[in-house]
Each structure stands twice: as structure tokens, then as C-alpha cells.
Design an enzyme around this catalytic site. Structure first.
Site, PDB file in Angstrom:
ATOM      1  N   PRO A   9       0.791  -1.224   0.000  1.00 29.66           N
ATOM      2  CA  PRO A   9       0.000   0.000   0.000  1.00 29.66           C
ATOM      3  C   PRO A   9       0.827   1.280   0.000  1.00 29.66           C
ATOM      4  O   PRO A   9       1.884   1.340   0.633  1.00 29.66           O
ATOM      5  CB  PRO A   9      -0.813  -0.103   1.302  1.00 29.66           C
ATOM      6  CG  PRO A   9      -0.098  -1.097   2.141  1.00 29.66           C
ATOM      7  CD  PRO A   9       0.554  -2.045   1.183  1.00 29.66           C
ATOM      8  N   ASN A  10       0.322   2.250  -0.718  1.00 28.82           N
ATOM      9  CA  ASN A  10       0.885   3.613  -0.814  1.00 28.82           C
ATOM     10  C   ASN A  10       2.165   3.693  -1.638  1.00 28.82           C
ATOM     11  O   ASN A  10       2.653   4.786  -1.912  1.00 28.82           O
ATOM     12  CB  ASN A  10       1.105   4.229   0.584  1.00 28.82           C
ATOM     13  CG  ASN A  10      -0.182   4.319   1.366  1.00 28.82           C
ATOM     14  OD1 ASN A  10      -1.154   4.866   0.846  1.00 28.82           O
ATOM     15  ND2 ASN A  10      -0.231   3.765   2.556  1.00 28.82           N
ATOM     16  N   ARG A  17       5.206  10.873  -2.380  1.00 28.42           N
ATOM     17  CA  ARG A  17       4.927  10.586  -0.976  1.00 28.42           C
ATOM     18  C   ARG A  17       6.185  10.745  -0.127  1.00 28.42           C
ATOM     19  O   ARG A  17       7.173  10.062  -0.388  1.00 28.42           O
ATOM     20  CB  ARG A  17       4.456   9.126  -0.924  1.00 28.42           C
ATOM     21  CG  ARG A  17       4.279   8.569   0.440  1.00 28.42           C
ATOM     22  CD  ARG A  17       4.198   7.049   0.380  1.00 28.42           C
ATOM     23  NE  ARG A  17       3.965   6.530   1.700  1.00 28.42           N
ATOM     24  CZ  ARG A  17       4.269   5.306   2.083  1.00 28.42           C
ATOM     25  NH1 ARG A  17       4.826   4.459   1.242  1.00 28.42           N
ATOM     26  NH2 ARG A  17       4.028   4.929   3.307  1.00 28.42           N
ATOM     27  N   TYR A  22      11.358   8.507   1.341  1.00 20.54           N
ATOM     28  CA  TYR A  22      11.333   7.451   0.322  1.00 20.54           C
ATOM     29  C   TYR A  22      12.021   7.819  -0.990  1.00 20.54           C
ATOM     30  O   TYR A  22      12.116   6.987  -1.880  1.00 20.54           O
ATOM     31  CB  TYR A  22       9.880   7.039   0.049  1.00 20.54           C
ATOM     32  CG  TYR A  22       9.194   6.473   1.274  1.00 20.54           C
ATOM     33  CD1 TYR A  22       9.666   5.306   1.866  1.00 20.54           C
ATOM     34  CD2 TYR A  22       8.103   7.111   1.851  1.00 20.54           C
ATOM     35  CE1 TYR A  22       9.052   4.784   3.009  1.00 20.54           C
ATOM     36  CE2 TYR A  22       7.484   6.594   2.985  1.00 20.54           C
ATOM     37  CZ  TYR A  22       7.973   5.436   3.557  1.00 20.54           C
ATOM     38  OH  TYR A  22       7.374   4.917   4.678  1.00 20.54           O
ATOM     39  N   ASN A  73       7.785  -5.815  -0.861  1.00 23.01           N
ATOM     40  CA  ASN A  73       7.766  -4.697   0.073  1.00 23.01           C
ATOM     41  C   ASN A  73       6.318  -4.549   0.503  1.00 23.01           C
ATOM     42  O   ASN A  73       5.522  -3.935  -0.209  1.00 23.01           O
ATOM     43  CB  ASN A  73       8.262  -3.406  -0.582  1.00 23.01           C
ATOM     44  CG  ASN A  73       8.250  -2.243   0.396  1.00 23.01           C
ATOM     45  OD1 ASN A  73       7.730  -2.354   1.504  1.00 23.01           O
ATOM     46  ND2 ASN A  73       8.818  -1.123  -0.011  1.00 23.01           N
ATOM     47  N   ALA A  76       3.094  -0.797   4.865  1.00 22.10           N
ATOM     48  CA  ALA A  76       2.644  -0.814   6.269  1.00 22.10           C
ATOM     49  C   ALA A  76       2.164  -2.198   6.706  1.00 22.10           C
ATOM     50  O   ALA A  76       2.195  -2.516   7.903  1.00 22.10           O
ATOM     51  CB  ALA A  76       1.546   0.218   6.461  1.00 22.10           C
ATOM     52  N   GLU A  97      12.525  -9.761   1.632  1.00 19.40           N
ATOM     53  CA  GLU A  97      11.765  -8.611   2.135  1.00 19.40           C
ATOM     54  C   GLU A  97      12.551  -7.338   1.800  1.00 19.40           C
ATOM     55  O   GLU A  97      13.744  -7.248   2.107  1.00 19.40           O
ATOM     56  CB  GLU A  97      11.588  -8.759   3.656  1.00 19.40           C
ATOM     57  CG  GLU A  97      10.781  -7.637   4.273  1.00 19.40           C
ATOM     58  CD  GLU A  97      10.653  -7.775   5.796  1.00 19.40           C
ATOM     59  OE1 GLU A  97      10.851  -8.888   6.346  1.00 19.40           O
ATOM     60  OE2 GLU A  97      10.376  -6.749   6.439  1.00 19.40           O
ATOM     61  N   HIS A  99      12.701  -2.997   1.734  1.00 18.04           N
ATOM     62  CA  HIS A  99      12.184  -1.697   2.161  1.00 18.04           C
ATOM     63  C   HIS A  99      13.086  -0.598   1.615  1.00 18.04           C
ATOM     64  O   HIS A  99      14.313  -0.751   1.583  1.00 18.04           O
ATOM     65  CB  HIS A  99      12.128  -1.578   3.680  1.00 18.04           C
ATOM     66  CG  HIS A  99      11.226  -2.596   4.301  1.00 18.04           C
ATOM     67  ND1 HIS A  99       9.863  -2.486   4.273  1.00 18.04           N
ATOM     68  CD2 HIS A  99      11.507  -3.770   4.922  1.00 18.04           C
ATOM     69  CE1 HIS A  99       9.331  -3.543   4.868  1.00 18.04           C
ATOM     70  NE2 HIS A  99      10.311  -4.344   5.263  1.00 18.04           N
ATOM     71  N   ARG A 106      13.540   4.359  12.301  1.00 18.50           N
ATOM     72  CA  ARG A 106      12.249   5.054  12.335  1.00 18.50           C
ATOM     73  C   ARG A 106      11.458   4.681  13.592  1.00 18.50           C
ATOM     74  O   ARG A 106      12.015   4.143  14.537  1.00 18.50           O
ATOM     75  CB  ARG A 106      11.505   4.739  11.033  1.00 18.50           C
ATOM     76  CG  ARG A 106      12.335   5.119   9.801  1.00 18.50           C
ATOM     77  CD  ARG A 106      11.598   4.884   8.521  1.00 18.50           C
ATOM     78  NE  ARG A 106      10.414   5.717   8.439  1.00 18.50           N
ATOM     79  CZ  ARG A 106       9.413   5.509   7.585  1.00 18.50           C
ATOM     80  NH1 ARG A 106       9.494   4.488   6.723  1.00 18.50           N
ATOM     81  NH2 ARG A 106       8.364   6.299   7.576  1.00 18.50           N
TER      82      ARG A 106
HETATM   83  C1  DQA Z   1       8.297   0.794   3.847  1.00 21.85           C
HETATM   84  C2  DQA Z   1       8.409   1.006   5.357  1.00 21.85           C
HETATM   85  C3  DQA Z   1       7.043   0.867   6.025  1.00 21.85           C
HETATM   86  O1  DQA Z   1       7.149   1.088   7.427  1.00 21.85           O
HETATM   87  C4  DQA Z   1       6.063   1.868   5.454  1.00 21.85           C
HETATM   88  O2  DQA Z   1       4.784   1.677   6.011  1.00 21.85           O
HETATM   89  C5  DQA Z   1       6.013   1.848   3.963  1.00 21.85           C
HETATM   90  C6  DQA Z   1       7.259   1.712   3.223  1.00 21.85           C
HETATM   91  C7  DQA Z   1       9.657   1.082   3.126  1.00 21.85           C
HETATM   92  O3  DQA Z   1       9.782   0.653   1.994  1.00 21.85           O
HETATM   93  O4  DQA Z   1      10.536   1.738   3.681  1.00 21.85           O
HETATM   94  O5  DQA Z   1       4.951   2.009   3.358  1.00 21.85           O
HETATM   95  O6  DQA Z   1       7.965  -0.548   3.606  1.00 21.85           O
END
Ligand code: DQA
Length: 150
Positions: A9-10, A17, A22, A73, A76, A97, A99, A106
Site C-alpha cells: 500500500p501507498n 509521498r 522514500y 515490500n 505498512a 523482504e 524496504h 524510524r
Molecule cells: C516501507 C516502510 C514501512 O514502514 C512503510 O509503512 C512503507 C514503506 C519502506 O519501503 O521503507 O509504506 O515498507
């Protein structure tokens, strides 16, 4: 060798964003770069993004028997989703995994991942490059498991 890349998501808003967290690279640019690198490494790369947990679970299930490595990825959902963890466990595809940010720099709620202990490995903190590094790692993992089975 086939690799599926799942963005949670997002991540469709990447570039706009929270760029200070990011970066400014857009999701389409990440996907294009992964496809380009895939051709160089002789890996077929497919990408998928969903804002919904069920959509991600469905896509993982669809990959069963069809892909060698999964890069994910979960956004959240990393910190909350038992359903995504169970889907990964169900399909027995090695998972990396990924990120963009280093979640350990964080908020504490980002320090827990529901998939960390079943992932083959985790790459984080390198912005868009986290994905390229993960694809190179996927090449190594896929090669190892092919050698073992063949
Ligand atoms: C994320 C880290 C997560 O905590 C966050 O909710 C994201 C992006 C990252 O790629 O750094 O949406 O997965």
C-alpha cells in the site's frame, strides 16, 4: 528464472509521498529498472502493486509453482499482516523482504515485521536501490535452489 515483485500500500505514490523518507523515484521507474536489470541477469521480472491486503494475498497464491523468488515490500502491512505471512508460508517460494527506508531508524512500530523470520533475507535502507540489490540476491538464491534440485 522468474521473479515476482510485489509492492504494498501507498507505494503507488512513490516520488510524491514523503520524498525525504522514500526518495523521488517513482514506482514506474523502479519497475522499469527491475525489468531492465532482469534482462541483464536473464531473469523474467513481473511487478504488481496493490493497496489491499487481500489483493496481495491473492497475487502471492497465484504465484505458487510459477515463480522462483518473490521480492516483497509489504509497506505498512509489514508490521501488521498475518494474512500475508500465511500466504508466503503457504506457497513455499523463497522471499526477499525489501524496504526503501531503514525501518530501524524510524518509529518503534516499524521495527516489527510479520515476515522477517520466514524471509530468506531482508534488504532495506538504500531507497530505490534496495530493489536492485534484492534482484541481484534473487539471482543467487534461484541459482542455488536450481543447483540443489537439478
Ligand atoms: C516501507 C516502510 C514501512 O514502514 C512503510 O509503512 C512503507 C514503506 C519502506 O519501503 O521503507 O509504506 O515498507
Amino acid at each position: 528464472m522468474a521473479v515476482l515483485v510485489i509492492h504494498g500500500p501507498n507505494l503507488n505514490l512513490l516520488g510524491e509521498r514523503e520524498p525525504e523518507v522514500y526518495g523521488r523515484t517513482r514506482l514506474a521507474d523502479i519497475d522499469n529498472e527491475l525489468k531492465r536489470l532482469g534482462r541483464e541477469l536473464e531473469m523474467k521480472v513481473e511487478t504488481f502493486q496493490s493497496n489491499s491486503e487481500g489483493g496481495i494475498v491473492d497475487r502471492i497464491q497465484k504465484a505458487r509453482g510459477k515463480c522462483d523468488v518473490l521480492l516483497i515490500n509489504p509497506g505498512a502491512y509489514t508490521h501488521t499482516s498475518v494474512a500475508i505471512r500465511d500466504a508466503i508460508a503457504a506457497v513455499s517460494i523463497p522471499v526477499i523482504e525489501v524496504h526503501l527506508s531503514n525501518v530501524y531508524r524510524r518509529e518503534p512500530f516499524r521495527h516489527h515485521s510479520t515476515i522477517a523470520d520466514i524471509a530468506h533475507g531482508r534488504i532495506m535502507g538504500f531507497g530505490a536501490e534496495s530493489y536492485s540489490l534484492a534482484l541481484r540476491a534473487a539471482r543467487t538464491i534461484a541459482g542455488e535452489s536450481r543447483r540443489r534440485s537439478g
